[in-house]
Design an enzyme around this catalytic site. Structure first.
Site, PDB file in Angstrom:
ATOM      1  N   SER A   1     -22.361  42.608 -15.693  1.00 49.12           N
ATOM      2  CA  SER A   1     -23.178  41.874 -14.734  1.00 49.12           C
ATOM      3  C   SER A   1     -23.662  42.794 -13.629  1.00 49.12           C
ATOM      4  O   SER A   1     -22.859  43.506 -13.005  1.00 49.12           O
ATOM      5  CB  SER A   1     -22.380  40.721 -14.114  1.00 49.12           C
ATOM      6  OG  SER A   1     -23.103  40.139 -13.040  1.00 49.12           O
TER       7      SER A   1
ATOM      8  N   LEU B   1     -25.858  25.221  -7.425  1.00 52.34           N
ATOM      9  CA  LEU B   1     -27.156  25.156  -8.101  1.00 52.34           C
ATOM     10  C   LEU B   1     -27.032  25.535  -9.571  1.00 52.34           C
ATOM     11  O   LEU B   1     -27.999  25.913 -10.219  1.00 52.34           O
ATOM     12  CB  LEU B   1     -28.173  26.056  -7.393  1.00 52.34           C
ATOM     13  CG  LEU B   1     -28.429  25.721  -5.925  1.00 52.34           C
ATOM     14  CD1 LEU B   1     -29.418  26.702  -5.311  1.00 52.34           C
ATOM     15  CD2 LEU B   1     -28.939  24.287  -5.764  1.00 52.34           C
TER      16      LEU B   1
ATOM     17  N   SER C   1     -23.280  28.542 -13.420  1.00 56.06           N
ATOM     18  CA  SER C   1     -22.474  28.565 -14.654  1.00 56.06           C
ATOM     19  C   SER C   1     -23.246  27.940 -15.813  1.00 56.06           C
ATOM     20  O   SER C   1     -23.272  28.489 -16.921  1.00 56.06           O
ATOM     21  CB  SER C   1     -21.133  27.851 -14.446  1.00 56.06           C
ATOM     22  OG  SER C   1     -21.333  26.511 -14.043  1.00 56.06           O
TER      23      SER C   1
ATOM     24  N   ASP D   1     -26.323  19.493 -15.893  1.00 53.27           N
ATOM     25  CA  ASP D   1     -26.680  20.855 -15.494  1.00 53.27           C
ATOM     26  C   ASP D   1     -27.246  21.652 -16.663  1.00 53.27           C
ATOM     27  O   ASP D   1     -28.286  22.308 -16.553  1.00 53.27           O
ATOM     28  CB  ASP D   1     -25.455  21.572 -14.918  1.00 53.27           C
ATOM     29  CG  ASP D   1     -24.960  20.927 -13.641  1.00 53.27           C
ATOM     30  OD1 ASP D   1     -25.648  20.025 -13.127  1.00 53.27           O
ATOM     31  OD2 ASP D   1     -23.884  21.324 -13.151  1.00 53.27           O
TER      32      ASP D   1
ATOM     33  N   TYR E   1     -12.900  17.620  -8.635  1.00 50.11           N
ATOM     34  CA  TYR E   1     -13.943  17.103  -9.531  1.00 50.11           C
ATOM     35  C   TYR E   1     -13.317  16.383 -10.730  1.00 50.11           C
ATOM     36  O   TYR E   1     -13.669  15.238 -11.043  1.00 50.11           O
ATOM     37  CB  TYR E   1     -14.824  18.257  -9.994  1.00 50.11           C
ATOM     38  CG  TYR E   1     -16.004  17.872 -10.861  1.00 50.11           C
ATOM     39  CD1 TYR E   1     -17.279  17.782 -10.328  1.00 50.11           C
ATOM     40  CD2 TYR E   1     -15.850  17.612 -12.216  1.00 50.11           C
ATOM     41  CE1 TYR E   1     -18.380  17.452 -11.119  1.00 50.11           C
ATOM     42  CE2 TYR E   1     -16.930  17.269 -13.011  1.00 50.11           C
ATOM     43  CZ  TYR E   1     -18.184  17.189 -12.450  1.00 50.11           C
ATOM     44  OH  TYR E   1     -19.248  16.858 -13.243  1.00 50.11           O
TER      45      TYR E   1
END
Length: 392
Positions: free
Chosen positions: A68, A128, A131, A176, A226
């Site tokens: 990354s 946002l 993932s 998402d 969550y």
């Protein structure tokens, strides 16, 4: 991120040779419809023009190598097709590795390994969907690189959700990944998460902008409450299904607000009852908001956004003090039509609809007041709605 930059860094890390393919998958913002996606309700997200860029090249062995440009100090992270298990040491690479694992589980065997490089411009921990963007990016890469032509973009979204649920331990809904895979420029997606039926709704904001405000409070949903919220909703649904008159329901999204109010006393735990009330009423708010947008009634759309935040704050309890300050500051600013927390919660961002003439004032006044109250700055993004994932 230009293709030349991506390819240059890829060859610096992994060397020349072979066919290198480049892809992009966007992040998303949800305009309204929060915590309804795993409750069989409606959501209304749109893809953004920020997201995750990636390059991939097949190998001849079973090695998986990940790099990354956002975490260069971590170097190249290695794994193997024969050892697909999550680990703390794997860091961010557990997300693409999980998608490889999910492809295998779904019957799409990956015959050789690959070299993989990514760069993302979604702020980390902002809510946002970095993932989901990474998962959809990986899914599209695997589809194109290994010739899985039968897979649709909806399939890729579902595989991404499956990997996050079962490999990464985050019990998220489909929203998402669906938004990242299926986004359309200048449109939001009105999605029924129970059936995956969807329509594109034009977002025509001739006199207003979508402004995302990052509280700079990072959320980590796997470590947050969550999953607990989802369990509480499942408990509420279980109690409601014991009521003879509504025993046929499959999700909380099957209930109208009126029907829920008629039978909500059947939910034994008052906390579970409160969570379910949010899920049912938020679903109705989302349906109403889309109708308002189609009618050109931005004021009503904004009012429903505000009501959504109140419910998320008070009934679902997924906000935090910093987010509540940002939303209150938005509500106090003339020209802000609506503002709410967006994403899973416990930090992250707000989304606001702001009249063009008020955008600068909102950023200036809210930014200054937020820093005074909280002690650190917020970040503001005036965003455009973009397309879903693609090769380039």
């Amino acid at each position: 991120m230009r293709k030349e930059q991506l390819l240059k860094r890829f060859t610096e890390i992994y060397g020349d040779g072979g066919e290198i393919q480049c892809f992009f998958a966007p992040g998303r913002v949800n305009l309204i419809g929060e915590h309804t996606d795993y409750n069989g309700g409606h959501v209304f997200p749109c893809a953004l023009t920020i997201g995750t860029y990636g390059a991939i090249r097949r190998r001849e062995d079973g090695k998986l190598r990940f790099y990354s440009m956002n975490f260069e100090k971590m170097g190249v992270l290695e794994s193997d097709l024969s050892h697909l298990k999550p680990s703390k040491e794997a860091g961010w690479s557990d997300y693409p590795k999980g998608v490889v694992w999910a492809f295998e589980k779904k019957g799409y065997s990956i015959p050789q390994g690959f070299d993989f490089l990514v760069y993302g411009n979604i702020p980390a921990g902002s809510g946002l969907s970095s993932s989901a963007s990474l998962e959809v990016l990986t899914g599209l890469m695997l589809k194109e690189s290994y010739g899985f032509e039968k897979l649709s973009m909806v399939d890729i979204a579902q595989i991404g959700q499956y990997s996050e649920n079962n490999f990464n331990g985050m019990n998220c809904g489909i929203m998402d990944q669906f938004a990242s895979a299926m986004g359309k420029k200048d449109h939001a997606i009105f999605l029924d998460t129970a059936t995956l039926q969807y329509t594109y709704a034009p977002v025509k904001l001739d006199h207003a902008k979508i402004v995302i405000t990052n509280s700079k409070v990072k959320h980590s949903l796997v470590d947050s409450k969550y999953n607990e919220r989802r369990e509480q909703c499942e408990e509420a649904l279980k109690d409601l299904k014991n009521v003879t008159q509504i025993s046929h329901i499959q999700t909380l999204g099957d209930l109208s607000r009126e029907t829920f109010e008629m039978y909500e006393a059947a939910i034994k735990d008052p906390i579970c009852r409160m969570r379910a009330r949010h899920a049912v009423c938020e679903n109705q708010r989302t349906i109403d908001a889309v109708q308002a947008l189609k009618a050109g009634n931005l004021e009503e759309f904004g009012r429903l956004m505000n009501a959504s935040h109140v419910s998320l704050r008070d009934e679902y309890q997924v906000s935090c003090s910093e987010i509540d300050i940002l939303v209150s500051l938005a509500w106090e600013t003339p020209g802000v039509l609506g503002s709410r927390i967006t994403g899973g919660g416990f930090g992250g961002c707000t989304v606001s609809i702001v009249e063009n003439d008020a955008v600068d004032m909102y950023q200036s006044v809210a930014g200054e007041s937020y820093e005074k109250q909280v002690g650190h700055r917020a970040e503001f993004y005036v965003v455009d709605i973009g397309d879903g994932a693609y090769a380039f």
